[in-house]
Design a protein around this motif. Sequence first.
Motif, PDB file in Angstrom:
ATOM      1  N   HIS A 464       4.474  36.038 -10.754  1.00  0.00           N
ATOM      2  CA  HIS A 464       5.864  35.720 -10.897  1.00  0.00           C
ATOM      3  C   HIS A 464       6.697  36.709  -9.920  1.00  0.00           C
ATOM      4  CE1 HIS A 464       9.886  35.887 -12.549  1.00  0.00           C
ATOM      5  NE2 HIS A 464      10.042  34.733 -12.570  1.00  0.00           N
ATOM      6  N   SER A 465       6.308  38.231  -9.972  1.00  0.00           N
ATOM      7  CA  SER A 465       7.093  38.945  -9.267  1.00  0.00           C
ATOM      8  C   SER A 465       6.637  38.952  -7.501  1.00  0.00           C
ATOM      9  CB  SER A 465       6.640  40.405  -9.434  1.00  0.00           C
ATOM     10  OG  SER A 465       5.349  40.532  -9.433  1.00  0.00           O
ATOM     11  N   GLN A 466       5.524  38.570  -7.354  1.00  0.00           N
ATOM     12  CA  GLN A 466       5.104  38.118  -5.980  1.00  0.00           C
ATOM     13  C   GLN A 466       5.707  36.951  -5.386  1.00  0.00           C
ATOM     14  OE1 GLN A 466       3.272  40.492  -3.758  1.00  0.00           O
ATOM     15  NE2 GLN A 466       3.631  41.611  -5.776  1.00  0.00           N
ATOM     16  N   LEU A 467       5.885  35.919  -6.082  1.00  0.00           N
ATOM     17  CA  LEU A 467       6.552  34.817  -5.725  1.00  0.00           C
ATOM     18  C   LEU A 467       8.095  34.553  -5.845  1.00  0.00           C
ATOM     19  CD1 LEU A 467       3.755  32.214  -7.055  1.00  0.00           C
ATOM     20  CD2 LEU A 467       4.077  32.989  -4.785  1.00  0.00           C
ATOM     21  N   LYS A 468       8.743  35.699  -6.374  1.00  0.00           N
ATOM     22  CA  LYS A 468       9.969  35.777  -6.565  1.00  0.00           C
ATOM     23  C   LYS A 468      10.819  35.348  -5.560  1.00  0.00           C
ATOM     24  CE  LYS A 468      13.235  38.266  -9.443  1.00  0.00           C
ATOM     25  NZ  LYS A 468      13.338  39.535 -10.326  1.00  0.00           N
ATOM     26  N   GLY A 469      11.672  34.236  -5.700  1.00  0.00           N
ATOM     27  CA  GLY A 469      12.662  33.701  -4.538  1.00  0.00           C
ATOM     28  C   GLY A 469      11.683  32.582  -3.816  1.00  0.00           C
ATOM     29  N   LYS A 470      10.479  32.462  -3.979  1.00  0.00           N
ATOM     30  CA  LYS A 470       9.568  31.626  -2.833  1.00  0.00           C
ATOM     31  C   LYS A 470       9.555  30.173  -3.780  1.00  0.00           C
ATOM     32  CE  LYS A 470       7.716  35.509  -0.539  1.00  0.00           C
ATOM     33  NZ  LYS A 470       6.328  36.055   0.002  1.00  0.00           N
ATOM     34  N   GLU A 471       9.399  30.543  -5.212  1.00  0.00           N
ATOM     35  CA  GLU A 471       8.696  29.298  -6.060  1.00  0.00           C
ATOM     36  C   GLU A 471      10.048  28.393  -6.042  1.00  0.00           C
ATOM     37  OE1 GLU A 471       9.878  32.199  -9.009  1.00  0.00           O
ATOM     38  OE2 GLU A 471       9.285  31.966  -7.002  1.00  0.00           O
ATOM     39  N   ASN A 472       9.503  27.034  -6.515  1.00  0.00           N
ATOM     40  CA  ASN A 472      10.760  26.124  -6.927  1.00  0.00           C
ATOM     41  C   ASN A 472      11.180  26.271  -8.494  1.00  0.00           C
ATOM     42  OD1 ASN A 472       8.729  24.843  -8.608  1.00  0.00           O
ATOM     43  ND2 ASN A 472       8.128  23.591  -6.714  1.00  0.00           N
ATOM     44  N   ALA A 473      11.844  25.678  -8.721  1.00  0.00           N
ATOM     45  CA  ALA A 473      12.543  26.064 -10.361  1.00  0.00           C
ATOM     46  C   ALA A 473      11.492  25.536 -11.014  1.00  0.00           C
ATOM     47  CB  ALA A 473      14.061  25.188 -10.441  1.00  0.00           C
ATOM     48  N   CYS A 474      10.901  24.776 -10.946  1.00  0.00           N
ATOM     49  CA  CYS A 474       9.739  24.125 -11.941  1.00  0.00           C
ATOM     50  C   CYS A 474       8.862  25.146 -12.191  1.00  0.00           C
ATOM     51  CB  CYS A 474       9.327  22.622 -11.699  1.00  0.00           C
ATOM     52  SG  CYS A 474       8.218  21.962 -12.923  1.00  0.00           S
ATOM     53  N   ALA A 475       8.197  25.587 -11.097  1.00  0.00           N
ATOM     54  CA  ALA A 475       7.134  26.595 -11.026  1.00  0.00           C
ATOM     55  C   ALA A 475       7.463  27.861 -12.028  1.00  0.00           C
ATOM     56  CB  ALA A 475       6.612  26.947  -9.739  1.00  0.00           C
ATOM     57  N   ARG A 476       8.912  28.431 -11.565  1.00  0.00           N
ATOM     58  CA  ARG A 476       9.429  29.507 -12.247  1.00  0.00           C
ATOM     59  C   ARG A 476       9.390  29.181 -13.665  1.00  0.00           C
ATOM     60  NH1 ARG A 476      13.388  30.186  -8.977  1.00  0.00           N
ATOM     61  NH2 ARG A 476      14.955  28.781 -10.284  1.00  0.00           N
ATOM     62  N   CYS A 477      10.118  28.072 -14.168  1.00  0.00           N
ATOM     63  CA  CYS A 477      10.168  27.828 -15.606  1.00  0.00           C
ATOM     64  C   CYS A 477       8.791  27.662 -16.141  1.00  0.00           C
ATOM     65  CB  CYS A 477      10.803  26.341 -15.743  1.00  0.00           C
ATOM     66  SG  CYS A 477      11.156  26.038 -17.613  1.00  0.00           S
ATOM     67  N   VAL A 478       7.646  27.099 -15.469  1.00  0.00           N
ATOM     68  CA  VAL A 478       6.309  27.075 -16.215  1.00  0.00           C
ATOM     69  C   VAL A 478       6.000  28.451 -16.251  1.00  0.00           C
ATOM     70  CG1 VAL A 478       3.843  26.423 -15.736  1.00  0.00           C
ATOM     71  CG2 VAL A 478       5.709  24.745 -15.326  1.00  0.00           C
ATOM     72  N   LEU A 479       5.926  29.386 -15.432  1.00  0.00           N
ATOM     73  CA  LEU A 479       5.455  30.724 -15.407  1.00  0.00           C
ATOM     74  C   LEU A 479       6.166  31.744 -16.354  1.00  0.00           C
ATOM     75  CD1 LEU A 479       5.097  31.909 -11.464  1.00  0.00           C
ATOM     76  CD2 LEU A 479       3.302  31.897 -13.212  1.00  0.00           C
ATOM     77  N   LYS A 480       7.535  31.395 -16.500  1.00  0.00           N
ATOM     78  CA  LYS A 480       8.260  32.132 -17.607  1.00  0.00           C
ATOM     79  C   LYS A 480       7.785  31.782 -18.875  1.00  0.00           C
ATOM     80  CE  LYS A 480      12.137  33.684 -14.847  1.00  0.00           C
ATOM     81  NZ  LYS A 480      13.823  33.794 -14.756  1.00  0.00           N
ATOM     82  N   SER A 481       7.465  30.581 -19.155  1.00  0.00           N
ATOM     83  CA  SER A 481       7.331  29.895 -20.518  1.00  0.00           C
ATOM     84  C   SER A 481       5.843  30.583 -20.786  1.00  0.00           C
ATOM     85  CB  SER A 481       7.158  28.545 -20.353  1.00  0.00           C
ATOM     86  OG  SER A 481       8.430  27.954 -19.994  1.00  0.00           O
ATOM     87  N   CYS A 482       4.882  30.493 -19.644  1.00  0.00           N
ATOM     88  CA  CYS A 482       3.616  30.990 -20.149  1.00  0.00           C
ATOM     89  C   CYS A 482       3.624  32.419 -20.511  1.00  0.00           C
ATOM     90  CB  CYS A 482       2.629  30.726 -18.801  1.00  0.00           C
ATOM     91  SG  CYS A 482       2.261  28.897 -18.671  1.00  0.00           S
ATOM     92  N   ILE A 483       4.365  33.240 -19.833  1.00  0.00           N
ATOM     93  CA  ILE A 483       4.565  34.469 -20.146  1.00  0.00           C
ATOM     94  C   ILE A 483       5.144  34.752 -21.486  1.00  0.00           C
ATOM     95  CG2 ILE A 483       5.733  36.817 -19.413  1.00  0.00           C
ATOM     96  CD1 ILE A 483       5.512  35.942 -16.384  1.00  0.00           C
ATOM     97  N   CYS A 484       6.179  34.211 -21.714  1.00  0.00           N
ATOM     98  CA  CYS A 484       6.860  33.998 -23.097  1.00  0.00           C
ATOM     99  C   CYS A 484       5.690  33.791 -24.208  1.00  0.00           C
ATOM    100  CB  CYS A 484       8.014  33.275 -23.163  1.00  0.00           C
ATOM    101  SG  CYS A 484       8.861  33.443 -24.604  1.00  0.00           S
ATOM    102  N   CYS A 485       5.046  32.577 -24.027  1.00  0.00           N
ATOM    103  CA  CYS A 485       4.025  32.255 -24.912  1.00  0.00           C
ATOM    104  C   CYS A 485       3.195  33.308 -25.205  1.00  0.00           C
ATOM    105  CB  CYS A 485       3.546  30.705 -24.628  1.00  0.00           C
ATOM    106  SG  CYS A 485       4.717  29.522 -24.723  1.00  0.00           S
TER     107      CYS A 485
END
Length: 657
Positions: A464-485
Amino acid sequence: MGCCSSASSAAQSSKREWKPLEDRSCTDIPWLLLFILFCIGMGFICGFSVATGAAARLVSGYDSYGNICGQKNAKLEGIPNSGMDHTHRKYVFFLDPCNLDLINRKIKSVALCVAACPRQELKTLSDVQKFAEINGSALCSYSLKPSEYTTSSKAPVLCPKLPVPASAPIPFFHRCAPVNISCYAKFAEALITFVSDNSVLHRLISGVMTSKEIILGLCLLSLVLSMILMVIIRYISRILVWILTILVILGSLGGTGVLWWLYAKQRKSPKEAVIPEQLQIAEDNLRALLIYAIAATVFTVILFLIMLVMRKRVALTIALFHVAGKVFIHLPLLVFQPFWTFFALVLFWAYWIMTLLFLGTTGSAVQNEQGFVEFRVSGPLQYMWWYHVVGLIWISEFILACQQMTVAGAVVTYYFTRDKRNLPFAPILASVNRLIRYHLGTVAKGSFIITLVKIPRMILMYIHSQLKGKENACARCVLKSCICCLWCLEKCLNYLNQNAYTATAINSTNFCTSAKDAFVILVENALRVAAINTVGDFMLFLGKVLIVCSTGLAGIMLLNYQQDYTVWVLPLIIVCLFAFLVAHCFLSIYEMVVDVLFLCFAIDTKYNDGSPGREFYMDKVLMEFVENSRKAMKEAGKGGVADARELKPMASGASSA
């Protein structure tokens, strides 16, 4: 290990008596063997690094041609300037020490072995030449003689970047490091990329350096306050909840009021006849005060709302807090558990970092594109980094789990001893002895499960830190959701592990059996867990807030005297973070004690009814707690269904008492 003689008694009956066993057996032996093998692998990594010369290269340092400083060196095939005798050149000197390559994590400069570090700034090549003639320490390339420093056309390339900053050798590591703070500020500017104005960072770092005595004093204050709070908890646990509530209310209101008062005072203060630098510092402090005041106001409002909602449940935790206070009176060594755990973690982390540095200098000499020497590991051994990182997580979790098992064993001994005057000598030491002799395998298995969850979460956080600003909103949401879970799963497993260790301390069962038994008990008392743990954790959180607010308020008052020449935003943040860390380390022990007491209490009320032969083990205060909850349930049944449903689990275990 003291378990072979009792291994034959590992067969368990279908119905356990749920009391500490005298005849114990080893638990989860295969996992202990696996953990030992893993630790041997960690030792192999360190041994391999030392055997390949990494220790000498790390401690003594080496130049850009592969020569280790302070000794004779063997010639490296195809490498110019290698194989030199540096017996009298014991320090590594960088021609451009402030040029940092963050991507490759190294200083992007030619390194030489020199006899002495320049203690004073050298502004011209003549100064460099004079330094070489007086001290016998040549700071330019080996191919250039000191007499040619001012005459050779190659001198600007082969000599250090001017002006040469004053430097001093780093203790034990023989590197010449600049003593000027501006060089470190440039390092920090490269690390902190979000700072657009370099002067801001310079002022922040200078603020930390100017206030270092105050920072150390405030950190010591937070440690003293944590110790005082632990002592107070022992003697006033019955009214602790209400005292903490009142103090936090007063502290939050007082802190918020002081921040707004300081903001208003500095805003109205005259700014005539002030030099520009001091004016900029004053503006930074004023802006910081406004941010702090607004944040404190929002925090105070949220805190009041939470306390308003939970005020009816506060009384449910008083009994367990009171018994926990008695535990600390009978087991005073519990207070020092954070010290031993922290000491063990520091020792392991120091070993881990040292081995990591060894790995950074291990391998075979390879010539890079610039013609200089780098040491690289090839083949399967290049993956030792990953093994080493897993070891950091697993062994750190293992040390923390040992603390949980030790606390659980001591508290279980206290709870299931009917006559507290007949407690064994030093229950903490007895618990450590049982842990080492019988239950290290259980601790290894529990900590490994946490490691399996923590590693994927850290990998996702890195992605997530490496892709910050490069990924789309959907990928960012999925990554954050997985990290939170994964974070939520890790917290749940931590809580279950702690209760599994308690069950192991009672019945000497393996990890899976203990986790299953503890889970069943917790599910049967789900509302009780929610009520007591939520309010109890919240009260301990208020204790942490009290320590942070007290330390922060003292910091504001002390740093306020330096407002004319110090930006104290960063010093105050450092102090508050350290205060919270110290308070968390100490109060987490109290939280463990409450959780262990709760599980023992739930087991006691489930398997005992107070009749002859099945007497309760619980303290008299907990008996009163049961009776009061029964009365409250009856009254709540008349007054409202919701309250009755909330209080019913508190008396279900003692309905037959």
